[in-house]
Each structure stands twice: as structure tokens, then as C-alpha cells.
Scaffold this active site. Structure first.
Site, short mmCIF file in Angstrom:
data_model
loop_
_atom_site.label_atom_id
_atom_site.label_comp_id
_atom_site.label_asym_id
_atom_site.label_seq_id
_atom_site.Cartn_x
_atom_site.Cartn_y
_atom_site.Cartn_z
N ARG A 54 -2.10 4.85 -2.75
CA ARG A 54 -3.32 4.21 -2.26
C ARG A 54 -4.60 4.89 -2.75
NH1 ARG A 54 -0.78 3.62 2.70
NH2 ARG A 54 0.76 4.83 1.61
N THR A 55 -4.59 6.21 -2.84
CA THR A 55 -5.84 6.87 -3.23
C THR A 55 -6.22 6.53 -4.67
OG1 THR A 55 -5.36 8.66 -1.69
CG2 THR A 55 -7.04 9.10 -3.33
N LYS A 82 4.03 18.80 -20.98
CA LYS A 82 4.36 19.63 -22.15
C LYS A 82 3.67 20.98 -22.06
CE LYS A 82 4.46 15.53 -25.11
NZ LYS A 82 3.63 14.83 -26.10
N ARG A 104 -6.79 14.72 -8.42
CA ARG A 104 -5.81 15.11 -7.40
C ARG A 104 -4.91 16.16 -8.03
NH1 ARG A 104 -2.29 11.69 -3.15
NH2 ARG A 104 -4.37 11.71 -2.21
N HIS A 134 -9.38 16.81 1.34
CA HIS A 134 -9.28 15.44 0.85
C HIS A 134 -10.51 14.71 1.40
CE1 HIS A 134 -7.75 11.71 -0.49
NE2 HIS A 134 -6.60 11.65 0.16
C1 NCD Z 1 -2.74 11.78 2.16
C2 NCD Z 1 -2.68 12.83 1.07
O1 NCD Z 1 -2.25 12.55 -0.02
O2 NCD Z 1 -3.11 13.92 1.38
N1 NCD Z 1 -2.48 10.47 1.74
C3 NCD Z 1 -3.47 9.73 1.20
O3 NCD Z 1 -4.32 10.20 0.49
N2 NCD Z 1 -3.47 8.44 1.53
C4 NCD Z 1 -1.90 12.12 3.30
C5 NCD Z 1 -0.44 12.28 3.05
O4 NCD Z 1 0.05 12.25 1.94
O5 NCD Z 1 0.25 12.46 4.06
#
Ligand code: NCD
Length: 323
Positions: A54-55, A82, A104, A134
């Protein structure tokens, strides 16, 4: 705004500014044509070293609705596997003309390293780094709380003073919990962390939050929002609780606990949910659950962040005309 690396360093006014711009963005998203020309000619790179659905999609949608070009870079199947370093990867992106890099990474602090390195000129947005922060998730959570509290029309300019939030579960491994604690504190909310002792971070006494060890106690206190966290098994090397069944019995939002919650308490979850473990289906699918709203609001909040990062040099009037 040059980068968005955390919520810890955001002031109340900066946070409210982002949430207010997100309200403006949300207002454009109910139109038939959702796309705005604001970031035409800008390039946003999604640099994902950790899995995400989703992110990543949310940042992609946000950038595209502002007419930016989007390059998705996921570390699996790339030169990173690699052995290419963050530095080499970043410089490649820079050479491609990235204006913003959404990153990320499994290592806490990677986005800050990137922002401070001088390897790139682009603005850096932290989309989740290890167990650290986050920030856009916390902003979309606050946006969701503010809307549920005041309604979309009356939300602008307001904080969350006195709003009571319980954050439940794997706090130790959760960057979502950390970002929420700092942001909610800046917005004046009152935060309680609810977790088994084994999943409470050691330095928690330095956080602006209280800790309780019983979910039933937290529910009896009738919070305005109950935020369930995912159990992050991928970040657990040892065993932090006896069994999943035990965890669900003691720390899960099961149907009995869900029944006991006041009718106006909202149930939040950042996703992905482990149904039957930290949250039961009845709670996850109820009208009090904001899970889908959080996802929708995430696009508006990320549009606001990209806008503030990349269109910051425009004057107020120019941007209004642009819209
Ligand atoms: C979160 C994450 O990746 O930190 N999810 C997200 O961004 N929707 C929370 C999670 O993975 O539990």
C-alpha cells in the site's frame, strides 16, 4: 520543506500545515478528474528496499495525481541484490534527474543518511526505515483521527488536543508506533501504549506516552481511537510471546473486547492486518474501523507532502492557479 525524515522533529504548526494541505488535496480527489498539473515535469523515484504494497502504490498514486513522472525502483531483482551500495544506487537515481526520492529501507536511519550524504540533491521522504519511523503513516493516521473528530469541513487548522489514543501490540518493532507517538504528542493528543512487557522498547520512559500492560484496562478507559499494530514477525529473531494463540487471547482485539468498546471509538490499523491474530474480522470490517479510510487518506497526505517538498518555491497565488 526540504525532506520529510521523521515526525519527531515536526512542530505542531508544521504538522497542521501538512494536514491542511492534505485536506485541500482530498477536496480535489472527489472531482471527476482527479489529476492536477502541479508537479508537471518533476520526477519522483520510489526506492523500496523492503516489501510494501500500500505505501508504494499510495506514493505512486499521489505523485501521478500531481502529474509528476514516477520511477519505481524495488531492490529485489535490481543491482542492489548484486551488492550495489545505497550510495551507488542513489547516484544512479540522481543521474536520472530525480527531484524527490521516496525511500523504504530495512535499516533505521537510511533515509537520513541519504538526505545528509550530499550524494543527491533530491528531497528525501522516509517511507519507513527499519524500526525507526514512518512519518507519512502517522500523518495519515492523524488526518483520519482529525476528520473523524471534527468532520472534513471543520478539520482545518485544528490539532488533536485531549484526543485519547491507545496504540496496541508490537510497539517494540513498530516504526508506525514511534512516528505516531511523536506526532500525536506535537498535536496535543494523549497516548497510551498497550503491549506485553516483552514488546515494549527499553527507552519507552523517554517517550511522551504512558504504558499499560493490559488491553482490557485500556479498553475500559474508553479511548477515542484504538490503533492495532501488526505483529512484525519478520523483525523478530527470538520468541517474544509463547504462541500466536496466546497473543490473540491476551492482546488481540477479539469479538468480546470489540463489543466492550464505546460506540464512538474508532478502530485503526496501518495494514497489512493479521486477521484473527491482532484483530478479528468483526472489528476490521465494522463501520468503526478506519482501515480503508486510512488508505484513501494516505494518498491525500502523500500528495500534500510531495507538493510541499517539490512545489515549495511557488508562491501561494501561483499554486492556486495551478490547481
Ligand atoms: C506498516 C509498515 O510497513 O511499517 N505498513 C504500512 O506502511 N502500511 C506497518 C506494518 O507493516 O505493520
Amino acid at each position: 520543506m526540504r525532506h520529510l525524515l521523521d515526525t519527531r522533529s515536526l512542530t505542531r504548526d508544521e504538522a497542521i500545515r501538512i494536514l491542511d494541505v492534505a485536506e485541500d488535496m482530498a477536496a480535489t480527489q472527489s472531482r471527476q478528474v482527479k489529476k492536477l498539473p502541479t508537479l508537471r515535469g518533476k520526477t519522483v523515484v520510489n526506492l523500496f528496499f523492503e516489501d510494501s504494497t500500500r505505501t508504494r502504490i499510495s506514493f505512486e498514486a499521489a505523485a501521478k495525481r500531481l502529474s509528476a513522472d514516477v520511477i519505481n525502483f524495488s531492490a529485489k531483482g535490481s543491482s542492489v541484490s548484486k551488492g550495489e551500495t545505497l550510495q551507488d544506487t542513489a547516484q544512479t537515481l540522481e543521474a536520472m534527474g530525480a527531484d524527490a526520492v521516496v525511500v523504504r529501507h530495512g535499516a533505521s536511519g537510511a533515509p537520513r543518511t541519504l538526505a545528509a550524504s550530499g550524494w543527491i540533491d533530491a528531497g528525501v521522504v522516509n517511507a519507513g526505515d527499519g524500526t525507526h519511523e514512518h512519518p507519512t503513516q502517522a500523518l495519515l493516521d492523524a488526518f483520519t483521527m482529525r476528520r473523524r473528530r471534527y468532520g472534513a469541513d471543520a478539520s482545518r487548522g485544528r490539532d488533536l488536543a485531549g484526543y485519547r489514543v491507545a496504540i496496541v501490540g508490537d510497539v517494540l518493532h513498530s516504526r508506525v508506533a514511534r512516528s505516531n507517538v511523536w506526532l500525536l504528542d506535537a498535536l496535543g493528543a494523549d497516548v497510551t501504549l498497550v503491549a506485553p512487557p516483552t514488546l515494549v522498547p527499553q527507552d519507552v520512559s523517554l517517550w511522551p506516552a504512558r504504558v499499560v500492560y493490559s488491553l482490557d484496562e485500556a479498553i475500559d478507559a474508553a479511548p477515542d481511537a484504538l490503533m492495532m499494530l501488526r505483529i512484525q514477525t519478520e523483525r523478530m529473531s527470538g520468541s517474544f510471546f509463547p504462541s500466536e494463540r496466546e497473543y490473540a487471547r491476551l492482546w488481540g482485539l477479539d469479538p468480546v473486547r470489540f463489543q466492550k468498546l464505546p460506540n464512538d471509538t474508532i478502530v485503526m490499523h496501518p495494514g497489512p492486518m493479521n486477521r484473527g491474530l491482532e484483530i478479528c474480522a468483526a472489528a476490521a470490517d465494522s463501520p468503526r474501523a478506519t482501515v480503508r479510510e486510512q488508505v484513501a487518506n494516505g494518498v491525500s497526505v502523500r500528495m500534500a507532502v510531495l507538493y510541499l517538498l517539490l512545489a515549495g518555491e511557488h508562491t501561494e497565488t501561483e499554486t492556486k492557479e495551478d490547481r
